[in-house]
Design a protein around this motif. Sequence first.
Motif, PDB file in Angstrom:
ATOM      1  N   ALA A  73       0.826  -1.214   0.000  1.00 52.34           N
ATOM      2  CA  ALA A  73       0.000   0.000   0.000  1.00 52.34           C
ATOM      3  C   ALA A  73       0.859   1.262   0.000  1.00 52.34           C
ATOM      4  O   ALA A  73       0.457   2.295  -0.546  1.00 52.34           O
ATOM      5  N   GLU A  74       2.055   1.170   0.597  1.00 48.95           N
ATOM      6  CA  GLU A  74       2.940   2.347   0.692  1.00 48.95           C
ATOM      7  C   GLU A  74       3.342   2.889  -0.672  1.00 48.95           C
ATOM      8  O   GLU A  74       3.733   4.039  -0.801  1.00 48.95           O
ATOM      9  N   LEU A  75       3.252   2.062  -1.702  1.00 51.13           N
ATOM     10  CA  LEU A  75       3.613   2.516  -3.042  1.00 51.13           C
ATOM     11  C   LEU A  75       2.598   3.504  -3.604  1.00 51.13           C
ATOM     12  O   LEU A  75       2.895   4.234  -4.538  1.00 51.13           O
ATOM     13  N   GLY A  76       1.388   3.486  -3.058  1.00 50.61           N
ATOM     14  CA  GLY A  76       0.357   4.407  -3.513  1.00 50.61           C
ATOM     15  C   GLY A  76      -0.193   4.089  -4.889  1.00 50.61           C
ATOM     16  O   GLY A  76      -0.803   4.940  -5.531  1.00 50.61           O
ATOM     17  N   LEU A  77       0.033   2.877  -5.361  1.00 49.69           N
ATOM     18  CA  LEU A  77      -0.486   2.465  -6.658  1.00 49.69           C
ATOM     19  C   LEU A  77      -1.871   1.862  -6.470  1.00 49.69           C
ATOM     20  O   LEU A  77      -2.135   1.195  -5.479  1.00 49.69           O
ATOM     21  N   ASP A  78      -2.723   2.101  -7.416  1.00 48.38           N
ATOM     22  CA  ASP A  78      -4.087   1.580  -7.316  1.00 48.38           C
ATOM     23  C   ASP A  78      -4.266   0.380  -8.242  1.00 48.38           C
ATOM     24  O   ASP A  78      -5.198   0.325  -9.027  1.00 48.38           O
ATOM     25  N   GLU A  79      -3.333  -0.571  -8.152  1.00 42.45           N
ATOM     26  CA  GLU A  79      -3.391  -1.797  -8.953  1.00 42.45           C
ATOM     27  C   GLU A  79      -4.258  -2.805  -8.210  1.00 42.45           C
ATOM     28  O   GLU A  79      -3.908  -3.252  -7.121  1.00 42.45           O
ATOM     29  N   LEU A  80      -5.392  -3.159  -8.801  1.00 40.19           N
ATOM     30  CA  LEU A  80      -6.305  -4.098  -8.146  1.00 40.19           C
ATOM     31  C   LEU A  80      -5.915  -5.547  -8.388  1.00 40.19           C
ATOM     32  O   LEU A  80      -6.122  -6.400  -7.526  1.00 40.19           O
ATOM     33  N   GLY A  81      -5.379  -5.857  -9.564  1.00 44.68           N
ATOM     34  CA  GLY A  81      -4.963  -7.217  -9.864  1.00 44.68           C
ATOM     35  C   GLY A  81      -5.383  -7.656 -11.246  1.00 44.68           C
ATOM     36  O   GLY A  81      -5.632  -6.834 -12.132  1.00 44.68           O
ATOM     37  N   ASP A  82      -5.477  -8.975 -11.395  1.00 50.23           N
ATOM     38  CA  ASP A  82      -5.753  -9.585 -12.700  1.00 50.23           C
ATOM     39  C   ASP A  82      -6.925 -10.547 -12.605  1.00 50.23           C
ATOM     40  O   ASP A  82      -7.073 -11.267 -11.609  1.00 50.23           O
ATOM     41  N   ILE A  83      -7.719 -10.573 -13.662  1.00 53.99           N
ATOM     42  CA  ILE A  83      -8.812 -11.536 -13.802  1.00 53.99           C
ATOM     43  C   ILE A  83      -8.538 -12.334 -15.066  1.00 53.99           C
ATOM     44  O   ILE A  83      -8.276 -11.749 -16.126  1.00 53.99           O
ATOM     45  N   ILE A  84      -8.587 -13.660 -14.957  1.00 51.51           N
ATOM     46  CA  ILE A  84      -8.442 -14.536 -16.109  1.00 51.51           C
ATOM     47  C   ILE A  84      -9.776 -15.247 -16.290  1.00 51.51           C
ATOM     48  O   ILE A  84     -10.313 -15.831 -15.342  1.00 51.51           O
ATOM     49  N   MET A  85     -10.319 -15.197 -17.494  1.00 49.73           N
ATOM     50  CA  MET A  85     -11.612 -15.820 -17.773  1.00 49.73           C
ATOM     51  C   MET A  85     -11.457 -16.791 -18.937  1.00 49.73           C
ATOM     52  O   MET A  85     -10.766 -16.487 -19.907  1.00 49.73           O
ATOM     53  N   CYS A  86     -12.117 -17.931 -18.834  1.00 47.21           N
ATOM     54  CA  CYS A  86     -12.031 -18.933 -19.884  1.00 47.21           C
ATOM     55  C   CYS A  86     -13.268 -18.866 -20.775  1.00 47.21           C
ATOM     56  O   CYS A  86     -14.382 -19.196 -20.345  1.00 47.21           O
ATOM     57  N   ALA A  87     -13.058 -18.463 -22.007  1.00 46.44           N
ATOM     58  CA  ALA A  87     -14.161 -18.311 -22.961  1.00 46.44           C
ATOM     59  C   ALA A  87     -14.910 -19.623 -23.160  1.00 46.44           C
ATOM     60  O   ALA A  87     -16.147 -19.639 -23.203  1.00 46.44           O
TER      61      ALA A  87
END
Length: 149
Positions: A73-87
């Motif tokens: 959190a100290e980095l102050g970046l608002d990176e939520l993450g990754d979602i992988i979806m299988c078509a």
Amino acid sequence: MANIDVQIACAADALPSEDQLQHWCKTALKAAGRDGALALRISDAKEIQTLNQQYRNKNNSTNVLSFPSDLPAELGLDELGDIIMCAEVIAREAVEQNKNADDHWAHMVIHGTLHLCGYDHIDDKEAEEMEALETQILATLGINNPYLA
């Protein structure tokens, strides 16, 4: 404002448009009171099976995997993450569950996005809370409760 990087990493038919995918993510983020950046990757069954095995020790394809960011959190970046979806899995589930394909895609995108926002369904109380929010978000999009099927 949310920054959503959509990646199409498979040759599937009848995928939702990038605009639809982004709209569903942003709708879920707004409902969860969150903002930030995330990657949404549409994969094939082989890729998601490999990830499911590696990270969940389950050797099968699944509909959606979410990987919340673990940046400090100290980095102050608002990176939520990754979602992988299988078509392939999502398309198959829509048919098996007799659901409109776009409605099922919307549900899976919202489900994965809520995981990045800290929601989970490990126990019954968490599952009820997450499902209620999913149902509420889907209703704002004119989509019926997927859990009533």
